[in-house]
Design an enzyme around this catalytic site. Structure first.
Site, short mmCIF file in Angstrom:
data_model
loop_
_atom_site.label_atom_id
_atom_site.label_comp_id
_atom_site.label_asym_id
_atom_site.label_seq_id
_atom_site.Cartn_x
_atom_site.Cartn_y
_atom_site.Cartn_z
N HIS A 140 0.70 -1.20 0.15
CA HIS A 140 0.05 -0.11 -0.04
C HIS A 140 0.93 1.19 -0.02
CE1 HIS A 140 -3.31 -2.93 0.89
NE2 HIS A 140 -4.01 -1.99 1.37
N GLY A 189 -1.07 -2.13 -6.19
CA GLY A 189 -1.78 -3.26 -5.48
C GLY A 189 -3.31 -2.71 -4.97
N HIS A 190 -3.19 -1.68 -4.58
CA HIS A 190 -4.48 -1.20 -4.01
C HIS A 190 -4.58 0.30 -4.88
CE1 HIS A 190 -8.11 0.36 -2.07
NE2 HIS A 190 -7.84 -0.26 -1.09
N HIS A 246 -11.47 -7.34 -5.62
CA HIS A 246 -11.74 -6.61 -4.30
C HIS A 246 -12.56 -5.32 -4.86
CE1 HIS A 246 -10.95 -3.62 -0.92
NE2 HIS A 246 -10.56 -4.60 -0.40
N GLU A 298 -13.57 -9.22 0.32
CA GLU A 298 -14.23 -7.94 0.13
C GLU A 298 -14.51 -7.87 -1.44
OE1 GLU A 298 -12.62 -5.49 4.02
OE2 GLU A 298 -11.43 -5.48 2.01
N GLU A 314 -19.25 -2.88 1.48
CA GLU A 314 -18.35 -2.10 2.52
C GLU A 314 -18.69 -0.46 2.20
OE1 GLU A 314 -13.84 -0.76 3.18
OE2 GLU A 314 -14.24 -2.61 2.01
N CYS A 316 -16.78 2.02 2.26
CA CYS A 316 -15.82 2.54 1.27
C CYS A 316 -16.13 1.97 -0.29
CB CYS A 316 -14.41 2.02 1.36
SG CYS A 316 -13.71 2.99 2.72
N CYS A 382 -10.35 2.65 7.54
CA CYS A 382 -10.45 3.29 6.23
C CYS A 382 -12.13 4.25 6.25
CB CYS A 382 -10.48 2.28 5.15
SG CYS A 382 -11.46 0.93 5.13
N CYS A 383 -13.13 3.68 6.66
CA CYS A 383 -14.32 3.99 6.29
C CYS A 383 -14.69 5.48 7.20
CB CYS A 383 -15.46 3.04 6.97
SG CYS A 383 -15.39 1.57 5.71
#
Length: 597
Positions: A140, A189-190, A246, A298, A314, A316, A382-383
């Protein structure tokens, strides 16, 4: 001026947004913005402190002893908080928030100075410094850098202070220097850096940032992020046939790709975006606008795999859905994207935060037996700051402009001052939306010129609406979800719009097998829920409602804002004959029903 996305010079933007400072909310969403200032931002900062996230910066510069605390991506929560707090300053100055932002910036600057090359990531300091950039699939680093860049841009746009912006430019330039070649083996990756780098390109005019994002997208499917579906690295981007992997990562990637199209007009990207949007809205999205059905990974599931009780959905991902559909609207000008954005915002984003602004959902199931409750914070947090940055910037979504149009995208009691050509147009919205059908707009300007004002007609009206200009009824057919009002608006004009909020019993595609013989209740943009706490005399899981609509509306004084409550007659079945039974032959068990309200 603060733009959520500054597409004012984006060559393929059909619609351009209005600066946040030019729109003052006063209605339903303003209550949430006030909660951010009075409660949520302060509590989130306290959790950033107590969870060790801020201490990680102190440890990185040597002012505090100890090893890194928490998840390796925890820096990103601080950056999202700074972005949210910065937006909040655009509509309400707050010296305490300003001081906290500046203290965090000082820490971030110190971490960067210690790295000497522009790099900022508190996990990769000390003994782990040699590991940086070694595992882009999992660690990340690019994700955290993206959130830092977005925070720096937001703070600069709101305050004019470039301290954090200068940090994020160095971060971006360090990334370009680290991965300089066209054939460099890099992708995210994200995904997150994509949309951040595009916004940095818009802010600076530096095309190197844009070209790097193009490379990140072109490098998908080459195994640089593990080659698997989870990381959306199983196929090249342009070969994607359906949403997979994801959910948040996919939606963020699509947002970044839409940003690239806005700058380049790459039609091969647009074809993918349109194809996957159809996949989302016709096969893989909950009626709440939630996305991502699987707990495992997820992830998006297969087509029509949308379980209610096991919905992951989720928060997010709902925010990602908002971001993506916002870009799709800017590039196409079609209100169908705003319809999805609205559905996601009211039903899947706002479900993610409690009415007192203190607790959050990470996961948003559509059905539960009472065990799923909001929490004050999460180890993976994160949310909460993600919700905060959307709510504090929501003013920037209400309106849009083209060369000869002003567009009303959403309805919210508000006051807007919209620059147009050589003057300004004031629009005051008076409404209790989303609970009220009535929207009154007072349009004022000194401009003596012809312009078009477009009002969105949401899809849930099914094309029915009533429109009056200065008391005179108008008959205009919508185009791409808008009605166009043309003329010279000099002086003051009153526009009355009624958007019928018929109670709709929504049914699902028969391929969505779990929802066979089920309905969802919708009124206006809101999806309703029958909750046990409101219906204590029967088990809501046994409730059956007649297809004839015998439903009634009332206002509730139990909740802030006097929301509309829907009541009606139904039948609830007792389960006495099923005691200690799981299965029985059809017809042998006589379930008794009772009339309930």
């Amino acid at each position: 001026m603060t733009f959520v996305n500054d597409t004012s010079r984006s060559p393929r933007a059909q619609v351009r947004p209005i600066a946040i400072e030019r729109v003052e909310l006063a209605g339903f969403v303003r209550r949430y913005q006030d909660l951010m200032k009075s409660t949520s931002l302060a509590l989130q900062y306290d959790y950033l402190e107590s969870s060790g996230r801020i201490d990680n910066f102190r440890k990185a510069i040597g002012s505090m002893e100890g090893d890194f605390t928490g998840w390796f991506f925890n820096d990103s929560d601080i950056y999202k908080w700074i972005e949210a707090a910065s937006y909040s300053l655009s509509y309400d100055e707050d010296s305490e928030i300003q001081t906290r932002i500046e203290s965090l910036i000082t820490l971030i600057e110190s971490v960067q100075k210690k790295s000497e090359v522009g790099y900022v990531n508190t996990y990769f300091t000390g003994e782990r410094a040699s590991e940086k950039w070694k595992d882009l699939k999992s660690m990340h680093e690019l994700y955290c850098a993206g959130h830092l860049i977005q925070a720096g841009i937001a703070y600069k746009r709101v305050t004019g202070n470039e301290s954090l912006f200068n940090v994020c430019v160095k971060v971006a330039d360090n990334i370009l220097k680290t991965f300089p070649d066209d054939d460099c083996e890099v992708t995210t990756g994200h995904p997150e850096l994509e949309m951040a780098m595009i916004e940095l390109h818009r802010e600076t005019g530096n095309r190197n940032y844009l070209e790097f994002v193009q490379r990140l997208i072109d490098n998908r499917g080459k195994g640089y992020a593990g080659g698997d579906e989870y990381h959306i690295d199983h196929a090249s981007f342009r070969d994607l046939k359906e949403l997979a992997g994801h959910a948040v990562r996919m939606l963020y990637l699509l947002t970044g790709a839409a940003d690239v199209f806005l700058e380049t007009g790459d039609e091969t990207l647009l074809a993918v975006l349109e194809r996957l949007w159809i996949d989302l809205t016709s096969r893989k999205m909950y009626i709440t606008g939630g996305a991502g059905s699987r707990y495992e990974g997820e992830a998006f599931g297969e087509a029509y795999e949308l379980p209610s009780g096991r919905a992951y959905s989720e928060t997010c991902a709902a925010i990602g859905n908002v971001f993506w559909n916002w870009r799709m609207y800017m590039l196409a000008g079609d209100a169908k994207y705003l319809d999805v954005l609205e559905r996601s915002f009211y039903n899947s984003v706002l479900s993610g935060i409690s009415l007192d602004g203190r607790r959050y959902f990470y996961v948003n199931p559509l059905e539960d037996v009472g065990n799923h409750n909001r929490k004050e914070w999460f180890e993976c947090a994160c949310c909460p700051p993600n919700i905060a940055r959307l709510l504090t910037s929501f003013s920037g979504y209400l309106y849009g402009t083209t060369l000869d149009e002003i567009r009303v995208n959403f309805y919210e009691a508000s006051r807007a001052s919209i620059p147009f050509r050589d003057g300004e147009v004031s629009i005051v919205q008076k409404t209790a939306f989303p609970h009220s059908e009535e929207v009154n707009l007072v349009i004022s300007t000194d401009l003596d010129t012809s312009l078009s004002i477009l009002l969105r007609i949401p899809e849930w009206t099914e094309g029915n609406f009533d429109l009056q200009i200065d008391g005179v009824k108008q008959k205009i057919r919508p185009e791409k979800g808008f009605v166009r009002l043309e003329g010279n608006w000099k002086g003051k004009t009153e526009v009355s719009l009624t958007l019928p909020m018929r109670i709709r019993m929504m049914t699902a595609n028969p391929l969505l097998r779990e929802n066979t013989d089920k309905v969802a209740i919708q009124r206006g943009p809101l999806i309703y829920c029958a909750e046990g706490i409101d219906n204590p005399t029967f088990d809501v899981r046994t409730l059956s409602v007649p297809s004839k609509r015998n439903l009634e509306l009332s206002e509730s004084d139990a909740l802030d804002g006097n929301p509309v409550v829907i009541s009606g007659k139904g039948i609830a079945y007792d389960l006495d004959d099923w005691d200690k039974k799981l299965y029985d032959s059809l017809g042998s068990v006589k379930s008794k029903g009772k009339n309930v309200r």
